[in-house]
Design a protein around this motif. Sequence first.
Motif, mmCIF file in Angstrom:
data_model
loop_
_atom_site.group_PDB
_atom_site.id
_atom_site.type_symbol
_atom_site.label_atom_id
_atom_site.label_comp_id
_atom_site.label_asym_id
_atom_site.label_seq_id
_atom_site.Cartn_x
_atom_site.Cartn_y
_atom_site.Cartn_z
ATOM 1 N N SER A 1 -15.606 9.603 -22.417
ATOM 2 C CA SER A 1 -14.181 9.458 -22.145
ATOM 3 C C SER A 1 -13.317 9.725 -23.373
ATOM 4 C CB SER A 1 -13.916 8.048 -21.617
ATOM 5 O OG SER A 1 -12.535 7.779 -21.664
ATOM 6 N N ARG A 2 -12.471 10.743 -23.283
ATOM 7 C CA ARG A 2 -11.564 11.031 -24.401
ATOM 8 C C ARG A 2 -10.487 9.966 -24.501
ATOM 9 N NH1 ARG A 2 -10.291 16.663 -23.179
ATOM 10 N NH2 ARG A 2 -12.283 17.704 -23.210
ATOM 11 N N LEU A 3 -10.121 9.408 -23.338
ATOM 12 C CA LEU A 3 -9.105 8.353 -23.358
ATOM 13 C C LEU A 3 -9.577 7.151 -24.162
ATOM 14 C CD1 LEU A 3 -7.681 8.180 -19.729
ATOM 15 C CD2 LEU A 3 -6.376 8.440 -21.836
ATOM 16 N N LEU A 4 -10.853 6.793 -23.969
ATOM 17 C CA LEU A 4 -11.369 5.636 -24.707
ATOM 18 C C LEU A 4 -11.410 5.915 -26.204
ATOM 19 C CD1 LEU A 4 -14.182 4.287 -22.374
ATOM 20 C CD2 LEU A 4 -12.041 3.184 -22.984
ATOM 21 N N ARG A 5 -11.826 7.133 -26.557
ATOM 22 C CA ARG A 5 -11.859 7.469 -27.986
ATOM 23 C C ARG A 5 -10.444 7.442 -28.562
ATOM 24 N NH1 ARG A 5 -16.671 7.116 -26.849
ATOM 25 N NH2 ARG A 5 -15.803 5.028 -27.099
ATOM 26 N N ALA A 6 -9.494 8.019 -27.808
ATOM 27 C CA ALA A 6 -8.112 8.026 -28.281
ATOM 28 C C ALA A 6 -7.595 6.594 -28.396
ATOM 29 C CB ALA A 6 -7.237 8.816 -27.313
ATOM 30 N N GLY A 7 -7.965 5.752 -27.421
ATOM 31 C CA GLY A 7 -7.528 4.354 -27.440
ATOM 32 C C GLY A 7 -8.007 3.642 -28.690
ATOM 33 N N GLU A 8 -9.287 3.826 -28.997
ATOM 34 C CA GLU A 8 -9.835 3.186 -30.190
ATOM 35 C C GLU A 8 -9.134 3.678 -31.450
ATOM 36 O OE1 GLU A 8 -14.071 3.814 -30.297
ATOM 37 O OE2 GLU A 8 -14.360 2.352 -28.702
ATOM 38 N N ALA A 9 -8.994 5.000 -31.534
ATOM 39 C CA ALA A 9 -8.396 5.581 -32.735
ATOM 40 C C ALA A 9 -6.962 5.081 -32.910
ATOM 41 C CB ALA A 9 -8.427 7.102 -32.655
ATOM 42 N N LEU A 10 -6.187 5.104 -31.840
ATOM 43 C CA LEU A 10 -4.793 4.670 -31.929
ATOM 44 C C LEU A 10 -4.700 3.193 -32.292
ATOM 45 C CD1 LEU A 10 -3.250 6.525 -28.854
ATOM 46 C CD2 LEU A 10 -2.473 6.746 -31.217
ATOM 47 N N SER A 11 -5.539 2.368 -31.665
ATOM 48 C CA SER A 11 -5.488 0.931 -31.946
ATOM 49 C C SER A 11 -5.824 0.654 -33.405
ATOM 50 C CB SER A 11 -6.465 0.155 -31.059
ATOM 51 O OG SER A 11 -6.110 0.327 -29.714
ATOM 52 N N SER B 1 -3.723 0.671 -26.418
ATOM 53 C CA SER B 1 -4.153 -0.279 -25.387
ATOM 54 C C SER B 1 -4.085 0.362 -24.012
ATOM 55 C CB SER B 1 -3.277 -1.530 -25.447
ATOM 56 O OG SER B 1 -3.613 -2.408 -24.405
ATOM 57 N N ALA B 2 -3.016 1.117 -23.761
ATOM 58 C CA ALA B 2 -2.899 1.788 -22.457
ATOM 59 C C ALA B 2 -4.037 2.789 -22.265
ATOM 60 C CB ALA B 2 -1.545 2.480 -22.344
ATOM 61 N N CYS B 3 -4.339 3.573 -23.304
ATOM 62 C CA CYS B 3 -5.437 4.545 -23.209
ATOM 63 C C CYS B 3 -6.753 3.844 -22.882
ATOM 64 C CB CYS B 3 -5.609 5.309 -24.517
ATOM 65 S SG CYS B 3 -4.340 6.533 -24.794
ATOM 66 N N THR B 4 -6.994 2.722 -23.550
ATOM 67 C CA THR B 4 -8.242 2.003 -23.322
ATOM 68 C C THR B 4 -8.355 1.582 -21.855
ATOM 69 O OG1 THR B 4 -8.227 1.202 -25.576
ATOM 70 C CG2 THR B 4 -9.597 -0.005 -24.013
ATOM 71 N N ARG B 5 -7.279 1.018 -21.310
ATOM 72 C CA ARG B 5 -7.356 0.530 -19.923
ATOM 73 C C ARG B 5 -7.554 1.682 -18.954
ATOM 74 N NH1 ARG B 5 -6.389 -4.900 -19.968
ATOM 75 N NH2 ARG B 5 -5.941 -5.503 -22.115
ATOM 76 N N PHE B 6 -6.809 2.773 -19.159
ATOM 77 C CA PHE B 6 -6.974 3.918 -18.259
ATOM 78 C C PHE B 6 -8.364 4.524 -18.438
ATOM 79 C CE2 PHE B 6 -3.079 4.952 -15.910
ATOM 80 C CZ PHE B 6 -2.227 3.971 -16.404
ATOM 81 N N GLY B 7 -8.860 4.516 -19.670
ATOM 82 C CA GLY B 7 -10.203 5.051 -19.922
ATOM 83 C C GLY B 7 -11.270 4.251 -19.208
ATOM 84 N N ILE B 8 -11.172 2.923 -19.276
ATOM 85 C CA ILE B 8 -12.139 2.061 -18.593
ATOM 86 C C ILE B 8 -12.055 2.299 -17.083
ATOM 87 C CG2 ILE B 8 -12.624 -0.352 -17.978
ATOM 88 C CD1 ILE B 8 -13.588 0.074 -20.724
ATOM 89 N N LEU C 1 -18.525 6.251 -20.246
ATOM 90 C CA LEU C 1 -17.691 5.613 -21.267
ATOM 91 C C LEU C 1 -17.685 6.460 -22.531
ATOM 92 C CD1 LEU C 1 -19.061 1.978 -20.827
ATOM 93 C CD2 LEU C 1 -16.776 2.726 -20.205
ATOM 94 N N LYS C 2 -18.869 6.947 -22.890
ATOM 95 C CA LYS C 2 -18.966 7.700 -24.143
ATOM 96 C C LYS C 2 -18.253 9.040 -24.045
ATOM 97 C CE LYS C 2 -23.197 5.766 -26.009
ATOM 98 N NZ LYS C 2 -24.643 5.798 -25.753
ATOM 99 N N PRO D 1 -21.007 0.706 -11.123
ATOM 100 C CA PRO D 1 -22.010 0.451 -12.157
ATOM 101 C C PRO D 1 -21.434 0.201 -13.555
ATOM 102 C CG PRO D 1 -22.696 2.291 -10.779
ATOM 103 C CD PRO D 1 -21.301 1.951 -10.366
ATOM 104 N N ALA D 2 -20.550 1.090 -14.027
ATOM 105 C CA ALA D 2 -20.091 0.956 -15.414
ATOM 106 C C ALA D 2 -19.223 -0.294 -15.596
ATOM 107 C CB ALA D 2 -19.322 2.191 -15.852
ATOM 108 N N TRP D 3 -18.586 -0.775 -14.551
ATOM 109 C CA TRP D 3 -17.813 -2.008 -14.682
ATOM 110 C C TRP D 3 -18.722 -3.224 -14.559
ATOM 111 C CZ3 TRP D 3 -13.424 -0.539 -10.675
ATOM 112 C CH2 TRP D 3 -12.585 0.415 -11.260
#
Lengths: 265, 326
Positions: free
Chosen positions: B257-267, B296-303, B254-255, B188-190
């Motif tokens: 996901s700590r990985l996604l938040r970290a990905g955004e912050a790092l990017s 970028s790696a965090c974002t992909r793993f988060g997704i 998605l919301k 679903p989320a993808w």
Amino acid sequence: MGRVGFFTDTSICIGCKACEVACKEWNAVPEDGLAFTGMSYDNTVSLGADTWRHVAFVEQRRPLGHQEPGVGDMDFRWLMASDVCKHCTEAACLDVCPTGSLFRTEFGTVVVQQDVCNGCGYCVPACPFGVIGKRESSGVAAKCTMCYDRLGDGQEPACAKTCPTDSIQFGDLDELRERAERRLGQVREAGTASARLYGHDPGDGVGGMGAFFLLLDEPEVYGLPPGPVVTTRDLPSMWRHAGVAAFALLAGVTAMALPIWRRRG
Amino acid sequence: MTSQTDVRLDGAAELRTEREATPGSAGDRRERPEAGPEKVYDSYYGRPVLNEPTWQEHDIAGYLFLGGLAGASSTLAAVAELTGRPRLARVGRVAALCALGGSFYSLIHDLGRPERFINMLRVFKVTSPMSVGTWILTAYGPQAVCAGAADLSGRLPRLGRAATVGAGLAGPAVATYTAALICDTAVPAWHEGFREMPFLFAGSAAAAAGGLGMLAAPLSEAGPARRVAMLGAAVECVAATRMERRLGPLAEPLKRSRLLRAGEALSLAGALAGVTVGRRSRIAAVAAGAALLAGSACTRFGIFRAGMESANDPKYTVQWQRRRLS
Ligand code: SF4
Ligand code: SF4
């Protein structure tokens, strides 16, 4: 040969699991764990690479039709249903398979060619019903073939052959659809208003299922998705979005190197 | 060849056959409610409707990252080459070469029968993003290898230049087709995120490639890398925000996901640092580049993980479909 299919009439399923056994035996499907799940009489759990027929057991505190509880007002009904690959008209597993291992047979069914599959696993999340899986022992995808070998020999599939109540009915798909309509009328007339057909409609999200069902409750109660849609229906739009994004990336990177930025570094 | 039960041979036409039985029809016909105060059954013992993807996280999420890095690095290398920035071009080419090697390793490692990898070349199916992707990689791979090898060996400079440009043109397809790859599933989320996912992936790929350029190329040539990283990070964040908003309840994984938040912050932090202090200080540029790559790696793993989560919880499958049906 026209298109054949299964009509599984769950109102007369007695939960004997003869279909599960017949399928395992005929197709030499490996054992996949003998665990106690606590899910009523269901230790099979779900369909997958090593389970091609799965009988669901649902216990509900509500009456079935006019049935009398016997013990005061303690209503109770069993819902049992033998699930299987739907052999979808628009089959996502087949669409996404990158090797052509999954193909449509002359009977209108969907079959994996074990010697072509490279085990990429793409078909697994593509199936909206959670049917197909990747077999650990061989590394390739496996699912119900509707007994392709038996069909070629003029025999009905093992599960349908063995079903003692004819809950699993095999035959020409159009004829089965007509029979199912009649049967739905009969069951409703007899007092079970919650009866409904699932997957019989060629206008549904997968273009109609080659294996469809008469259910006594909502599909999700049996672990079936209520409104499955073949994932590739949105694929043209996905390609368009991906194409635009690719061009944007090319243009963006190019723009960031133009001499207009020179002065500012 | 239709089913029949041949155990009863009496052939009495007036007897009802088993398939005509009507359970629940007996009993006195007093009015009974079909459903009393009823527990809502919206899944089968809480089991997922879908089968979980068999893809290994480190292989496939890793490939999403490396493929993006390779594709965007090639494009950056081509642009650098054509605008007279040889050292940035070299960084891009070598980065693409290494990331491509890693991609192939991950992809083949994830196959159940790796020796049959070649079976993908039997067919071209536009209905299968994996098939299309195989052909994109077949067009891109040799050019990226050629560009990288020519650079490292210092031989055949003209061929290397042509290959650099060719790989640069194919690179964006490598970076974005993977979005169609994961969206073309029942997860679903993808699946439902298919409108934003290619932009999210393109942005993330650009941020990673820009970050690597910043990290490895000298300050004087890294201007495009810094700007590409900034643009990429911005696009990635906007796409992610839009996706989360559009998906409504489906965006929960998605919301969360700590990985996604970290990905955004790092990017974002890496990109901002890159275009500010990263212009003057080599150390700052290296740190900013590393942050962008990690982001970028965090974002992909988060997704990847958010998708797995949405596949494993039947509510995302059932409630979403119910909403569409009603
Ligand atoms: S139910 Fe799943 S495995 Fe069976 S044909 Fe449809 S998509 Fe394929
Ligand atoms: S696992 Fe096999 S059958 Fe499934 S998509 Fe990949 S190649 Fe096709």
